[in-house]
Design a protein around this motif. Structure first.
Motif, PDB file in Angstrom:
ATOM      1  N   LEU A 142      -2.543  -8.126  -3.994  1.00  0.00           N
ATOM      2  CA  LEU A 142      -2.648  -6.789  -4.567  1.00  0.00           C
ATOM      3  C   LEU A 142      -1.284  -6.253  -5.005  1.00  0.00           C
ATOM      4  O   LEU A 142      -1.207  -5.142  -5.544  1.00  0.00           O
ATOM      5  N   GLY A 143      -0.238  -7.030  -4.752  1.00  0.00           N
ATOM      6  CA  GLY A 143       1.099  -6.586  -5.107  1.00  0.00           C
ATOM      7  C   GLY A 143       1.759  -5.741  -4.038  1.00  0.00           C
ATOM      8  O   GLY A 143       2.769  -5.073  -4.311  1.00  0.00           O
ATOM      9  N   ILE A 144       1.235  -5.780  -2.817  1.00  0.00           N
ATOM     10  CA  ILE A 144       1.817  -5.027  -1.696  1.00  0.00           C
ATOM     11  C   ILE A 144       2.617  -6.007  -0.844  1.00  0.00           C
ATOM     12  O   ILE A 144       2.046  -6.879  -0.191  1.00  0.00           O
ATOM     13  N   HIS A 145       3.911  -5.875  -0.853  1.00  0.00           N
ATOM     14  CA  HIS A 145       4.768  -6.829  -0.135  1.00  0.00           C
ATOM     15  C   HIS A 145       5.318  -6.181   1.126  1.00  0.00           C
ATOM     16  O   HIS A 145       6.532  -6.058   1.329  1.00  0.00           O
ATOM     17  N   SER A 146       4.390  -5.784   1.979  1.00  0.00           N
ATOM     18  CA  SER A 146       4.724  -5.171   3.250  1.00  0.00           C
ATOM     19  C   SER A 146       3.525  -5.301   4.161  1.00  0.00           C
ATOM     20  O   SER A 146       2.377  -5.336   3.692  1.00  0.00           O
ATOM     21  N   ASN A 147       3.756  -5.385   5.468  1.00  0.00           N
ATOM     22  CA  ASN A 147       2.680  -5.378   6.452  1.00  0.00           C
ATOM     23  C   ASN A 147       2.619  -4.056   7.209  1.00  0.00           C
ATOM     24  O   ASN A 147       1.876  -3.934   8.173  1.00  0.00           O
ATOM     25  N   ARG A 148       3.365  -3.076   6.770  1.00  0.00           N
ATOM     26  CA  ARG A 148       3.387  -1.784   7.441  1.00  0.00           C
ATOM     27  C   ARG A 148       2.195  -0.949   6.995  1.00  0.00           C
ATOM     28  O   ARG A 148       1.957  -0.781   5.808  1.00  0.00           O
ATOM     29  N   PRO A 149       1.415  -0.434   7.954  1.00  0.00           N
ATOM     30  CA  PRO A 149       0.171   0.260   7.603  1.00  0.00           C
ATOM     31  C   PRO A 149       0.371   1.470   6.697  1.00  0.00           C
ATOM     32  O   PRO A 149      -0.454   1.717   5.807  1.00  0.00           O
ATOM     33  N   LEU A 150       1.436   2.237   6.896  1.00  0.00           N
ATOM     34  CA  LEU A 150       1.652   3.411   6.060  1.00  0.00           C
ATOM     35  C   LEU A 150       1.974   3.012   4.623  1.00  0.00           C
ATOM     36  O   LEU A 150       1.541   3.673   3.674  1.00  0.00           O
ATOM     37  N   VAL A 151       2.708   1.922   4.463  1.00  0.00           N
ATOM     38  CA  VAL A 151       3.036   1.438   3.121  1.00  0.00           C
ATOM     39  C   VAL A 151       1.778   0.940   2.424  1.00  0.00           C
ATOM     40  O   VAL A 151       1.544   1.219   1.235  1.00  0.00           O
ATOM     41  N   ILE A 152       0.946   0.216   3.165  1.00  0.00           N
ATOM     42  CA  ILE A 152      -0.290  -0.318   2.591  1.00  0.00           C
ATOM     43  C   ILE A 152      -1.230   0.818   2.209  1.00  0.00           C
ATOM     44  O   ILE A 152      -1.797   0.840   1.107  1.00  0.00           O
ATOM     45  N   ALA A 153      -1.405   1.781   3.113  1.00  0.00           N
ATOM     46  CA  ALA A 153      -2.282   2.917   2.822  1.00  0.00           C
ATOM     47  C   ALA A 153      -1.805   3.672   1.586  1.00  0.00           C
ATOM     48  O   ALA A 153      -2.614   4.055   0.727  1.00  0.00           O
ATOM     49  N   ALA A 154      -0.507   3.875   1.486  1.00  0.00           N
ATOM     50  CA  ALA A 154       0.035   4.590   0.323  1.00  0.00           C
ATOM     51  C   ALA A 154      -0.243   3.824  -0.962  1.00  0.00           C
ATOM     52  O   ALA A 154      -0.644   4.413  -1.978  1.00  0.00           O
ATOM     53  N   ALA A 155      -0.061   2.517  -0.938  1.00  0.00           N
ATOM     54  CA  ALA A 155      -0.293   1.704  -2.134  1.00  0.00           C
ATOM     55  C   ALA A 155      -1.755   1.737  -2.550  1.00  0.00           C
ATOM     56  O   ALA A 155      -2.074   1.778  -3.750  1.00  0.00           O
TER      57      ALA A 155
END
Length: 261
Positions: A107-120
């Motif tokens: 999906l183009g999300i290069h993080s495993n941090r939940p807040l970063v994923i939710a924001a994306a």
């Protein structure tokens, strides 16, 4: 009108594109049973990885819903996306352990941090997919047919089902106390996905017909193991007429359309 029910796709956009071009389903109303994302690229017996394209799958499904008035139901993997976008930590953790980390990268999300994923998931370009998933129903039915992702808790009528059971239930829906097929307590043919048929049978048919006896109204499990790692994993498509009678059964495995029935 005939209805074609399409089992779990799990990011197999190439196989889905083949199925949607098949003459056998083109004039039917399509009912997608959920689990559009989260697949495995490995396949038993093959050294070549399968392609994974969750957004391409969602684009194809969204187009069918918007342009052809087809129906897409919510699956438990799709619900991971929704609940993670809403900030639910348990869903995030469960998703991470069930293909989420791989899907986030796709999906183009290069993080495993939940807040970063939710924001994306709540911002462009992914927000439109989140909005689409958020409005998907859990069930679809006519006078003769009922479709849902996983199954039912037989103790309760349809309007009293728990959301998690519709998305997650397995053995209590399939079997009775004697580990025989549970009798269908509705008056409708039921079509579900959720559990790859390869985990329950080795017939290679891509679907299972469940009946307690010859008088029992049939239930069909049509998760064909798409991107599950199974050697014969592919998308299963069951076509029924308005009375719930089987018209045809097709599978797409590695972009090859196979007529089963």
């Amino acid at each position: 009108m005939n209805y074609t029910f399409i089992g779990d796709i799990h990011a197999a956009a190439d196989d889905l594109a083949v199925l949607l071009q098949a003459a056998a389903v083109k004039n039917n109303r399509l009912i997608f049973l959920g689990d559009y994302i989260d697949g495995s690229a490995t396949r038993t017996g093959s050294s070549q990885p399968d392609a994974l394209a969750p957004l391409a799958v969602l684009d194809l499904v969204m187009a069918r819903v918007q342009q052809h008035h087809d129906v897409a139901l919510l699956g438990n993997h799709d619900d991971f996306w929704l609940q993670t976008a809403a900030g639910d930590d348990l869903s995030y953790q469960t998703w991470r352990l069930n293909g989420g980390s791989r899907t986030w990268r796709q999906l183009g999300i290069h993080s495993n941090r939940p807040l970063v994923i939710a924001a994306a998931l709540n911002q462009p370009p992914l927000a439109r997919y989140t909005k689409f998933l958020a409005q998907l129903p859990l069930t679809w039915q006519t006078d003769r047919i009922l479709a849902l992702h996983a199954g039912l808790d037989w103790r309760y009528p349809l309007d009293q089902q728990v959301r998690d059971d519709i998305l997650w239930i397995r053995d209590d829906y399939y079997y009775d106390d004697q580990q025989q097929w549970h009798r269908n307590l509705t008056k409708k043919v039921i079509v579900t996905g959720h559990t790859p048929v390869q985990t329950m049978t080795d017939t290679g048919a891509g679907f299972i017909k469940m009946q307690a006896d010859a008088h029992d109204i049939p239930r069909y499990l049509i998760d064909g193991g798409s991107r599950s790692g199974a050697e014969d994993g592919g998308i299963s498509a069951l076509t029924l007429d308005e009375q719930g009678n089987v018209v045809a059964m097709h599978r797409v495995i590695q972009q090859q359309l196979i007529e089963v029935l």
